[in-house]
Design a protein around this motif. Sequence first.
Motif, PDB file in Angstrom:
ATOM      1  N   GLN A 103      91.529  20.948 -75.981  1.00 15.03           N
ATOM      2  CA  GLN A 103      92.788  20.754 -76.703  1.00 15.03           C
ATOM      3  C   GLN A 103      93.560  19.545 -76.148  1.00 15.03           C
ATOM      4  OE1 GLN A 103      95.296  24.193 -76.906  1.00 15.03           O
ATOM      5  NE2 GLN A 103      96.540  23.357 -78.561  1.00 15.03           N
ATOM      6  N   VAL A 104      93.576  19.418 -74.840  1.00 12.13           N
ATOM      7  CA  VAL A 104      94.237  18.262 -74.230  1.00 12.13           C
ATOM      8  C   VAL A 104      93.494  16.982 -74.607  1.00 12.13           C
ATOM      9  CG1 VAL A 104      94.832  17.158 -72.041  1.00 12.13           C
ATOM     10  CG2 VAL A 104      95.179  19.615 -72.327  1.00 12.13           C
ATOM     11  N   ALA A 105      92.163  17.036 -74.614  1.00  8.03           N
ATOM     12  CA  ALA A 105      91.364  15.873 -74.999  1.00  8.03           C
ATOM     13  C   ALA A 105      91.703  15.438 -76.422  1.00  8.03           C
ATOM     14  CB  ALA A 105      89.877  16.187 -74.881  1.00  8.03           C
ATOM     15  N   LEU A 106      91.814  16.421 -77.331  1.00 11.06           N
ATOM     16  CA  LEU A 106      92.169  16.112 -78.716  1.00 11.06           C
ATOM     17  C   LEU A 106      93.549  15.463 -78.781  1.00 11.06           C
ATOM     18  CD1 LEU A 106      91.873  16.320 -81.824  1.00 11.06           C
ATOM     19  CD2 LEU A 106      92.879  18.611 -81.649  1.00 11.06           C
ATOM     20  N   GLY A 107      94.497  15.995 -78.044  1.00 12.48           N
ATOM     21  CA  GLY A 107      95.853  15.458 -78.078  1.00 12.48           C
ATOM     22  C   GLY A 107      95.935  14.030 -77.573  1.00 12.48           C
ATOM     23  N   VAL A 108      95.298  13.771 -76.425  1.00 12.23           N
ATOM     24  CA  VAL A 108      95.352  12.431 -75.839  1.00 12.23           C
ATOM     25  C   VAL A 108      94.692  11.411 -76.770  1.00 12.23           C
ATOM     26  CG1 VAL A 108      94.539  10.986 -73.931  1.00 12.23           C
ATOM     27  CG2 VAL A 108      95.477  13.265 -73.469  1.00 12.23           C
ATOM     28  N   CYS A 109      93.499  11.745 -77.269  1.00  7.15           N
ATOM     29  CA  CYS A 109      92.776  10.802 -78.139  1.00  7.15           C
ATOM     30  C   CYS A 109      93.498  10.600 -79.470  1.00  7.15           C
ATOM     31  CB  CYS A 109      91.357  11.301 -78.374  1.00  7.15           C
ATOM     32  SG  CYS A 109      90.329  11.228 -76.897  1.00  7.15           S
ATOM     33  N   ALA A 110      94.049  11.672 -80.025  1.00  6.09           N
ATOM     34  CA  ALA A 110      94.749  11.549 -81.305  1.00  6.09           C
ATOM     35  C   ALA A 110      96.016  10.713 -81.152  1.00  6.09           C
ATOM     36  CB  ALA A 110      95.098  12.943 -81.845  1.00  6.09           C
ATOM     37  N   ARG A 111      96.742  10.905 -80.068  1.00  2.00           N
ATOM     38  CA  ARG A 111      97.953  10.098 -79.837  1.00  2.00           C
ATOM     39  C   ARG A 111      97.605   8.621 -79.688  1.00  2.00           C
ATOM     40  NH1 ARG A 111      98.902  14.515 -76.123  1.00  2.00           N
ATOM     41  NH2 ARG A 111     100.245  16.046 -77.162  1.00  2.00           N
ATOM     42  N   LEU A 112      96.557   8.346 -78.921  1.00  6.68           N
ATOM     43  CA  LEU A 112      96.143   6.963 -78.714  1.00  6.68           C
ATOM     44  C   LEU A 112      95.691   6.333 -80.035  1.00  6.68           C
ATOM     45  CD1 LEU A 112      95.628   4.670 -76.741  1.00  6.68           C
ATOM     46  CD2 LEU A 112      93.397   5.666 -76.249  1.00  6.68           C
ATOM     47  N   LEU A 126      85.127   8.059 -73.822  1.00  6.29           N
ATOM     48  CA  LEU A 126      85.238   8.288 -72.376  1.00  6.29           C
ATOM     49  C   LEU A 126      86.444   9.156 -72.033  1.00  6.29           C
ATOM     50  CD1 LEU A 126      84.354   4.727 -71.029  1.00  6.29           C
ATOM     51  CD2 LEU A 126      82.966   6.807 -70.849  1.00  6.29           C
ATOM     52  N   ILE A 127      87.574   8.862 -72.683  1.00 11.29           N
ATOM     53  CA  ILE A 127      88.788   9.640 -72.434  1.00 11.29           C
ATOM     54  C   ILE A 127      88.586  11.083 -72.866  1.00 11.29           C
ATOM     55  CG2 ILE A 127      91.201   9.942 -73.137  1.00 11.29           C
ATOM     56  CD1 ILE A 127      91.324   6.832 -73.303  1.00 11.29           C
ATOM     57  N   VAL A 152      90.097  -2.225 -86.547  1.00 14.10           N
ATOM     58  CA  VAL A 152      91.085  -1.749 -85.577  1.00 14.10           C
ATOM     59  C   VAL A 152      90.508  -0.622 -84.735  1.00 14.10           C
ATOM     60  CG1 VAL A 152      93.324  -0.591 -85.339  1.00 14.10           C
ATOM     61  CG2 VAL A 152      93.066  -2.472 -86.972  1.00 14.10           C
ATOM     62  N   LEU A 153      89.742   0.278 -85.381  1.00 14.04           N
ATOM     63  CA  LEU A 153      89.229   1.454 -84.680  1.00 14.04           C
ATOM     64  C   LEU A 153      88.016   1.168 -83.797  1.00 14.04           C
ATOM     65  CD1 LEU A 153      89.385   4.464 -87.169  1.00 14.04           C
ATOM     66  CD2 LEU A 153      90.547   4.234 -84.978  1.00 14.04           C
ATOM     67  N   ARG A 154      87.142   0.268 -84.240  1.00 10.68           N
ATOM     68  CA  ARG A 154      85.865   0.070 -83.555  1.00 10.68           C
ATOM     69  C   ARG A 154      86.000  -0.252 -82.070  1.00 10.68           C
ATOM     70  NH1 ARG A 154      82.420  -4.650 -85.868  1.00 10.68           N
ATOM     71  NH2 ARG A 154      84.235  -5.707 -84.988  1.00 10.68           N
ATOM     72  N   PRO A 155      86.882  -1.202 -81.664  1.00 11.79           N
ATOM     73  CA  PRO A 155      86.990  -1.477 -80.221  1.00 11.79           C
ATOM     74  C   PRO A 155      87.529  -0.285 -79.429  1.00 11.79           C
ATOM     75  CG  PRO A 155      88.022  -3.224 -81.529  1.00 11.79           C
ATOM     76  CD  PRO A 155      87.746  -2.085 -82.446  1.00 11.79           C
ATOM     77  N   LEU A 156      88.227   0.611 -80.123  1.00  9.08           N
ATOM     78  CA  LEU A 156      88.849   1.741 -79.442  1.00  9.08           C
ATOM     79  C   LEU A 156      87.874   2.889 -79.200  1.00  9.08           C
ATOM     80  CD1 LEU A 156      91.643   2.790 -78.459  1.00  9.08           C
ATOM     81  CD2 LEU A 156      91.966   3.734 -80.754  1.00  9.08           C
ATOM     82  N   LEU A 157      86.820   2.987 -80.021  1.00 13.74           N
ATOM     83  CA  LEU A 157      85.939   4.161 -79.984  1.00 13.74           C
ATOM     84  C   LEU A 157      85.286   4.412 -78.624  1.00 13.74           C
ATOM     85  CD1 LEU A 157      84.283   3.976 -83.524  1.00 13.74           C
ATOM     86  CD2 LEU A 157      86.144   5.458 -82.738  1.00 13.74           C
TER      87      LEU A 157
END
Length: 198
Positions: A87-96, A75-76, A65-70
Motif C-alpha cells: 500500500q505504501v509502495a502504491l502511494g509513493v509511486c502514484a504520487r510521484l 525500483l521505488i 513523459v512516463l517512459r523515463p520515470l518507469l
Amino acid sequence: MTSLGLYVPGRTPLHRAPAGVKLALLLAVVTVVVLLPPVGAAVAALVAAALYPLCGLPSHHLWGVLRPLLPFLALIALFQAVTAGPQVALGVCARLAAAVLAAGLVTLTTRVAEMLALFERLARPLRLVGVRPDWAALVLALTVRCVPMVAAAWRGAREACLARGIRPRPHRLVVPVVVGMVRSAEALGEAMSARGLD
C-alpha cells in the motif's frame, strides 16, 4: 518536439493560461497529491494522464513523459513493497507519477519564452543583492537549451558507432559526446563575446 523545450502548440484553455497561473496550479496540485492516500493518489495520476488527450496532446507525449520515470518507479515500488508494504509502495509511486504527469502538462503547454519571462519577473527582487534578472533568465535559457543538445549529441555518437559497425556501448559514447559539448560551449562563448555578453 522542438529543439528548445517540449512545447506543443494548441488552443486549449491550458495552452492559453498564463505561465504564472499554470505554475501556481502545479504547486497546488502537487501539494494536494502529496497529502492524498494511496488510492486517491492513484486516481490523481489517472486524471493527470487523461488530461493529455483533452489538451490535444497525442499519446506519444504522455509516453514520453512516463517512459523515463518507469525504471525509477519500478525500483521505488520494489523497495517500498519490501520495506513498508504494497500500500505504501502504491502511494509513493502514484504520487510521484501524478506530480510528474502534471509537470509534464505544464511543460508541454507552455512556451519556453513565457517561462523565461516569468522567471525573469520572479528574479527581479534579486536586484537588491546584485543579481541581474536578465542574466538569471539567460542562465536558465542556456540550461534548458543544453538538455536537448546533450540528447542530440548522444544520439549522434550512437549513430556514428552503428555506422562503423561498432556496438554503441556507453564507454564508447562518452568521449565523443564530451568533446562535442565542449566545442559547442566554446562556440557559444565566442558568439556571446562577439555580442558583448561576456
